[in-house]
Write an enzyme that holds these catalytic residues in place. Sequence first.
Site, PDB file in Angstrom:
ATOM      1  N   ASP A  95      12.928   1.652   7.903  1.00  0.00           N
ATOM      2  CA  ASP A  95      12.167   0.401   7.870  1.00  0.00           C
ATOM      3  C   ASP A  95      12.861  -0.648   6.997  1.00  0.00           C
ATOM      4  OD1 ASP A  95      10.575   2.612   8.621  1.00  0.00           O
ATOM      5  OD2 ASP A  95       8.740   1.520   8.154  1.00  0.00           O
ATOM      6  N   HIS A 102      11.308  -4.160   7.250  1.00  0.00           N
ATOM      7  CA  HIS A 102      10.087  -4.946   7.001  1.00  0.00           C
ATOM      8  C   HIS A 102      10.385  -6.350   6.468  1.00  0.00           C
ATOM      9  CE1 HIS A 102       6.754  -2.432   8.113  1.00  0.00           C
ATOM     10  NE2 HIS A 102       7.247  -1.394   7.456  1.00  0.00           N
ATOM     11  N   ASP A 126      10.280  -0.918  12.715  1.00  0.00           N
ATOM     12  CA  ASP A 126       9.654  -1.693  11.640  1.00  0.00           C
ATOM     13  C   ASP A 126      10.642  -2.688  11.031  1.00  0.00           C
ATOM     14  OD1 ASP A 126       7.368  -0.343  12.177  1.00  0.00           O
ATOM     15  OD2 ASP A 126       7.061   0.436  10.160  1.00  0.00           O
ATOM     16  N   ASP A 133       7.265  -7.815   9.731  1.00  0.00           N
ATOM     17  CA  ASP A 133       5.970  -7.724   9.042  1.00  0.00           C
ATOM     18  C   ASP A 133       6.162  -7.435   7.555  1.00  0.00           C
ATOM     19  OD1 ASP A 133       4.168  -8.386  11.042  1.00  0.00           O
ATOM     20  OD2 ASP A 133       4.016  -6.347  11.794  1.00  0.00           O
ATOM     21  N   ARG A 134       5.187  -7.872   6.811  1.00  0.00           N
ATOM     22  CA  ARG A 134       5.096  -7.711   5.363  1.00  0.00           C
ATOM     23  C   ARG A 134       6.127  -8.565   4.626  1.00  0.00           C
ATOM     24  NH1 ARG A 134       1.327  -3.817   4.179  1.00  0.00           N
ATOM     25  NH2 ARG A 134       1.007  -2.172   5.709  1.00  0.00           N
ATOM     26  N   ASN A 167       6.036   1.151  14.902  1.00  0.00           N
ATOM     27  CA  ASN A 167       4.644   0.760  15.122  1.00  0.00           C
ATOM     28  C   ASN A 167       4.398  -0.714  14.801  1.00  0.00           C
ATOM     29  OD1 ASN A 167       5.026   1.660  12.289  1.00  0.00           O
ATOM     30  ND2 ASN A 167       2.874   1.114  12.074  1.00  0.00           N
ATOM     31  N   HIS A 168       5.301  -1.348  14.060  1.00  0.00           N
ATOM     32  CA  HIS A 168       5.158  -2.782  13.767  1.00  0.00           C
ATOM     33  C   HIS A 168       5.840  -3.657  14.802  1.00  0.00           C
ATOM     34  CE1 HIS A 168       3.068  -3.214   9.864  1.00  0.00           C
ATOM     35  NE2 HIS A 168       3.416  -1.939   9.732  1.00  0.00           N
ATOM     36  N   HIS A 213      10.634   6.790  15.354  1.00  0.00           N
ATOM     37  CA  HIS A 213      10.108   6.054  14.201  1.00  0.00           C
ATOM     38  C   HIS A 213       9.034   6.834  13.455  1.00  0.00           C
ATOM     39  CE1 HIS A 213       8.878   2.771  11.624  1.00  0.00           C
ATOM     40  NE2 HIS A 213       7.628   3.016  11.975  1.00  0.00           N
ATOM     41  N   ARG A 260      -4.406   7.646   8.173  1.00  0.00           N
ATOM     42  CA  ARG A 260      -4.156   6.322   8.752  1.00  0.00           C
ATOM     43  C   ARG A 260      -5.272   5.895   9.696  1.00  0.00           C
ATOM     44  NH1 ARG A 260       1.239   4.382   8.247  1.00  0.00           N
ATOM     45  NH2 ARG A 260       2.741   5.955   7.566  1.00  0.00           N
ATOM     46  N   HIS A 315       8.951   5.207   8.854  1.00  0.00           N
ATOM     47  CA  HIS A 315       7.500   4.993   8.913  1.00  0.00           C
ATOM     48  C   HIS A 315       6.775   5.136   7.591  1.00  0.00           C
ATOM     49  CE1 HIS A 315       3.759   4.463  10.978  1.00  0.00           C
ATOM     50  NE2 HIS A 315       3.375   5.732  10.932  1.00  0.00           N
TER      51      HIS A 315
END
Length: 411
Positions: A147, A149, A177, A180-181, A209-210, A258, A306, A334
């Site tokens: 990730d 991010h 990923d 995001d963030r 998943n993002h 992922h 989750r 992840h």
Amino acid sequence: HLLLLGSRLTVPSPRVLPTTISSCAPSGLYSSRLIAVVFLLIFRPVSCYCYPSARWSPLHKKTSCRQIVPLPMMDTPNKSSPSRTSSRRRTMSMGGPLTVEDLLDGKLPPEKKVKELVLKAAQILSELPTLVEIEVPLGSTLHVVGDIHGQLPELRTVLEVCGNPVPGQNILIFNGDFVDRGSQSTEVLLTMFALMVQSPKAVFLNRGNHETRAMNRAYGFEEEVAFKYSSGLFETIQYAFSQLPLVYVINKSVMITHGGLPGRPGVRLDDIKAIQRDPNKEPCGLAHDLLWADPCAENGLHPSPRGPGICLFGPDVTAQFCRDNNLSCIIRSHEVAMHGYHWQRGGRCCTVFSAANYVGRSGNLGAVCHMKPQANGRIEVGDLEFTQYAGARMPALSSWRAVPARERSRL
């Protein structure tokens, strides 16, 4: 209005409430002043009521008060912070060829060039199957990046650690990923797309998943793209996301995904190959498991904290899946790993996380996994190596929404 009232205006006692306005003041002069004040208070311009709460601007002067929607702080122009419009104007005025170096420096090219890049990337991804098999030649290296991010400094570090991608010699897989963030998700994604378009046989992207609409809406990427470019470009990016593969298998011995393993036993690689990537649907079923599942230390399958529909898989599940599909190990991402990477008990599943100092406050190391095949072509657990690195100093921002309005035009 206070100036109109004057200094000698008297207010009647509540017990002796006058029946006419003229009785509110001792003389006709004062009563006319009071009438003027009441008139102004009743018939003052609509914008006077709307401005404090709705952040009224001249762009909305043809809109009635009831229809005005509160604008975000970033849309309000002032001397210290350029408006959204001026920021976009500066972005679109940039010319010259689109280069990876410029993107790594945080420079945003015009939207027309960006859309061309995203469409080229989507075309390359659409030609790949859901499960991509890669053969790494003897003496070559494949790097797995976890990730990122939206943390552009960490992406620079990763590329310094891995070196330039070269087909057949130095191969990179970004394991989901990307966005995001972090506050520079747009720059990170465009850099990865540019690298893949430049070297499609040496740079590969896996879906996380993002890389889905729901997560982008919840964690800031949709808002960031709309601010830096437009909502139309966000839709184009969503199409590219839908074409991303879900699994890579390296030299028929290492599987890269992922999230994790399926929530039911007996799944074969052929089952993953059969997954259809539909741009009009969010991943579900087996695809959802591959994006969301996590390893755990206890044997068996367990519900995940989750949320519903997500599972935790134990080391026995990992070992059985590897036996069923003739794999030496699983590499996934992840989850934050404080040392950059972490092995599940049993040594068959490894988490690689590359966003060092995650969101500017986690204090974790980042890591990249390197693998080289043996003489027989297979890659075993002992052939994996890892490079760890510390994160760049950055403010603790949980998402693009956390970036102060006055700072957004700089990103």
